[in-house]
Design an enzyme around this catalytic site. Structure first.
Site, mmCIF file in Angstrom:
data_model
loop_
_atom_site.group_PDB
_atom_site.id
_atom_site.type_symbol
_atom_site.label_atom_id
_atom_site.label_comp_id
_atom_site.label_asym_id
_atom_site.label_seq_id
_atom_site.Cartn_x
_atom_site.Cartn_y
_atom_site.Cartn_z
ATOM 1 N N HIS A 80 38.965 -157.958 -9.284
ATOM 2 C CA HIS A 80 39.723 -157.903 -8.031
ATOM 3 C C HIS A 80 40.726 -159.042 -7.921
ATOM 4 O O HIS A 80 41.783 -158.893 -7.317
ATOM 5 C CB HIS A 80 38.780 -157.900 -6.830
ATOM 6 N N LYS A 198 38.185 -175.538 4.221
ATOM 7 C CA LYS A 198 36.996 -175.401 3.381
ATOM 8 C C LYS A 198 37.255 -176.079 2.050
ATOM 9 O O LYS A 198 38.324 -175.928 1.458
ATOM 10 C CB LYS A 198 36.638 -173.942 3.147
ATOM 11 N N HIS A 239 31.443 -176.051 0.769
ATOM 12 C CA HIS A 239 30.515 -175.362 -0.124
ATOM 13 C C HIS A 239 29.791 -176.427 -0.937
ATOM 14 O O HIS A 239 30.421 -177.183 -1.684
ATOM 15 C CB HIS A 239 31.289 -174.419 -1.055
ATOM 16 N N HIS A 259 25.498 -173.490 2.531
ATOM 17 C CA HIS A 259 24.410 -173.247 1.580
ATOM 18 C C HIS A 259 23.391 -174.390 1.610
ATOM 19 O O HIS A 259 22.290 -174.188 2.081
ATOM 20 C CB HIS A 259 24.920 -173.009 0.153
ATOM 21 N N ASP A 327 27.863 -165.299 4.030
ATOM 22 C CA ASP A 327 28.599 -165.278 2.768
ATOM 23 C C ASP A 327 28.994 -163.866 2.375
ATOM 24 O O ASP A 327 29.185 -163.569 1.201
ATOM 25 C CB ASP A 327 27.828 -165.957 1.638
#
Length: 413
Positions: A80, A198, A239, A259, A327
């Site tokens: 993708h 992020k 992250h 996470h 997520d």
């Protein structure tokens, strides 16, 4: 237009107390009254029956621009990142946005693209289009491109192991090395409308990058990212699976850890001390189908996921501020409420899990106009059958969705 919602009960998410029966008056985009003695004449009535009214739920880690209709298992299509152009990706996002809203999630943080877009911040434009009413979707807080070092977890070439020069990436797409480049990257995101930043601070599970526990950015680079974002009034989400990366983020002043899988007891205590939020995305360990992933990635998941479940139980017991995030599309879009089940499975009460997906998420965003059923707040209201304070899986069967006073789903009739 004035609307009256009648239901069997409504939940005060602050106290966990159910009130029965429920009458909510909505005037325009906002809640006007809760259980008033008299309802306005001429109001549009929705009698929803044996359901519980809740504030709209919130997902603090989602990527609406990947996954979706072609990928029912949740994982993106293998190529993708190089096959989908920005137009096709954005069209896919409109479908994912509707699915997410109809699942009862009226607010989300879209946390960083992992694809080449030529520097366009597609989630910012998605947010604008939804806000203007062009198509249905949740309220989006956009992070634009995640900022990551070359070869880091969110370097998109590391998901597909592309050869050199196949997909060159620029600072404007989030690939940044050294203090000067990371400052440039943050300023670029802010210039084009990102509402938060992020950063990829440690290795990941589903990428051919460094081990999940490895700290990717230096302390100096992390400090520069946080400094640039905070001076502009933006939060920073990181992250970070690995303990060293988490601790570096906390020292740098990062607002939220995504996470946190390998956090030690001392690091959990450090999060409590600094008031750092955690978005654990814990349902990944049950919901992410890794059976078709390369063997090396399956082996990483087998090591990380059990530790992540244990970590979350310890974080809950320690009093870490925990917000709900999935997520998705690692968990398929529309299955967002399964994260609430995971929070309960790891040690929260259902009422605590509902707070994680409402008031705690609102606090993480820094907003005070949603997250509760109170007069004056946005009329982001959902209904689920039965009592979710005794069975959190009720949130997986949303029967009614209202966002800003507009009904987007009603299967109670």
């Amino acid at each position: 237009m004035t609307v009256v919602l009648r239901a069997a009960r409504w939940l005060d998410v602050d106290t966990g107390e159910l009130h029965s029966p429920a009458v909510l008056v909505v005037d325009g985009e906002h809640i006007a009254a809760v259980d008033p003695d008299v309802v306005p004449d001429g109001a549009v009535l929705h009698d929803l029956g044996d359901v519980t009214l809740l504030p709209g739920l919130m997902d603090m880690e989602i990527n609406l621009l990947i996954g979706g209709p072609e990928t029912p298992t949740g994982l993106p299509l293998p190529m993708h990142g190089v096959q989908d152009d920005p137009v096709y990706r954005t069209l896919r996002a409109t479908v994912n946005a509707r699915i997410t809203l109809e699942a009862g999630f009226t607010t989300v943080r879209n946390l960083g693209l992992m694809v080449k877009t030529g520097g366009y911040l597609l989630d910012v434009d998605l947010h604008r289009a939804i806000e203007q009413g062009w198509f249905p979707g949740p309220r989006i807080h956009s992070a634009g491109h995640a900022i990551t070092p070359t070869g880091g977890h969110l370097d998109p070439t590391m998901f597909q192991r592309l050869a050199p020069h196949i997909m060159p990436l620029a600072v404007e797409e989030g690939i940044a090395n050294g203090v000067d480049q990371v400052r440039h990257a943050v300023r670029y995101q802010i210039k084009y409308g990102a509402q938060l930043i992020k950063v990829s601070a440690s290795g990941g599970v589903m990428s051919h990058s460094t081990a999940p526990g490895i700290q990717q950015y230096s302390d100096e680079e992390l400090a520069a990212i946080v400094d640039e974002a905070h001076r502009a009034g933006l939060h920073v989400a990181a992250h970070a699976h690995g303990d060293a990366g988490i601790r570096a983020c906390i020292r740098a002043g990062v607002d939220c850890i995504e996470h946190g899988s390998l956090a030690s007891d001392d690091t959990i205590a450090m999060m409590v001390e600094h008031g750092t939020y955690l978005v654990p995305t814990s349902y990944l360990s049950e919901g992410l189908d890794v059976s078709k992933a390369p063997q090396a990635l399956q082996e990483k998941a087998a090591v990380v996921f059990p530790q992540a479940r244990r970590m979350l139980g310890k974080a809950i017991a320690a009093g870490v501020k925990i917000a709900c995030g999935t997520d998705a599309p690692a968990v398929p879009h529309g299955d967002n409420a399964k994260e609430l089940w995971a929070l309960v499975d790891r040690g929260m009460t259902p009422a605590q899990a509902l707070r994680a997906a409402t008031v705690v998420s609102a606090e993480l965003l820094g907003v005070t106009d949603r997250g509760r059923l109170e007069p004056g707040l946005l009329a982001d209201i959902i209904a689920v059958p039965g009592d979710p304070t005794t069975d959190i899986t009720r949130t997986q069967h949303v029967a009614f969705v209202m966002k800003g006073g507009v009904v987007h789903k009603n299967t109670t009739a």
